[in-house]
Scaffold this motif. Sequence first.
Motif, PDB file in Angstrom:
ATOM      1  N   GLN A 135      -8.853  96.147 -18.053  1.00 31.75           N
ATOM      2  CA  GLN A 135      -9.000  95.035 -17.122  1.00 31.75           C
ATOM      3  C   GLN A 135      -9.227  93.771 -17.930  1.00 31.75           C
ATOM      4  O   GLN A 135      -9.948  93.788 -18.917  1.00 31.75           O
ATOM      5  N   GLN A 162       4.512  95.910 -21.056  1.00 31.35           N
ATOM      6  CA  GLN A 162       3.216  95.951 -20.379  1.00 31.35           C
ATOM      7  C   GLN A 162       3.419  95.592 -18.914  1.00 31.35           C
ATOM      8  O   GLN A 162       4.319  94.826 -18.568  1.00 31.35           O
ATOM      9  N   TRP A 191       1.176  94.046 -15.765  1.00 28.10           N
ATOM     10  CA  TRP A 191      -0.040  93.347 -15.338  1.00 28.10           C
ATOM     11  C   TRP A 191      -0.039  93.261 -13.820  1.00 28.10           C
ATOM     12  O   TRP A 191       0.973  92.868 -13.220  1.00 28.10           O
ATOM     13  N   SER A 238       2.459  91.829  -9.361  1.00 30.92           N
ATOM     14  CA  SER A 238       2.578  92.461 -10.674  1.00 30.92           C
ATOM     15  C   SER A 238       3.703  91.797 -11.443  1.00 30.92           C
ATOM     16  O   SER A 238       4.670  91.308 -10.857  1.00 30.92           O
ATOM     17  N   ALA A 279      -7.246  90.950 -13.803  1.00 28.13           N
ATOM     18  CA  ALA A 279      -6.007  91.724 -13.745  1.00 28.13           C
ATOM     19  C   ALA A 279      -6.216  93.095 -14.360  1.00 28.13           C
ATOM     20  O   ALA A 279      -7.054  93.274 -15.249  1.00 28.13           O
ATOM     21  N   VAL A 317      -4.178  96.000 -16.485  1.00 27.23           N
ATOM     22  CA  VAL A 317      -3.021  96.015 -17.380  1.00 27.23           C
ATOM     23  C   VAL A 317      -2.831  97.414 -17.955  1.00 27.23           C
ATOM     24  O   VAL A 317      -3.804  98.097 -18.279  1.00 27.23           O
TER      25      VAL A 317
END
Length: 124
Positions: A36, A54, A56, A79, A100, A102
């Motif tokens: 986070q 990635q 998010w 996202s 967020a 991740v």
Amino acid sequence: MTVVRRADTRRTETPNAVMTTYASPTLGGSTQALWQVEMMPGAAGPRHTMDVEQVWTVLRGRATVEVSEEAYDLGPGDSIVLAGGVPRRFHADPTHGLTALVTGRGAAHAEVPGGATSIPPWIA
């Protein structure tokens, strides 16, 4: 199977954000990392690239994400999937900040322009 208890999560503070690691290669033995990100209102991370994809997801607050030469505004529930090798920079909302969640491959490498390549401690 590995259970990572809340008391075992890892907290990493940088000048731009606080990262809480929930799983990674060194925390639970996962090949993936899950963490986070909490950014204070108006905070901005450095422009950087990651060598892996990635994902998010904004939980609270808002962010503007610069990806290459484009900017994307994200709010709660939004996202963004970021390809590896693409420059990015996150700007937290000036009023509400950003929280967020991740995920991406653990032990991935980050590179800041003109800087060294390293594995951020929150995904190690």
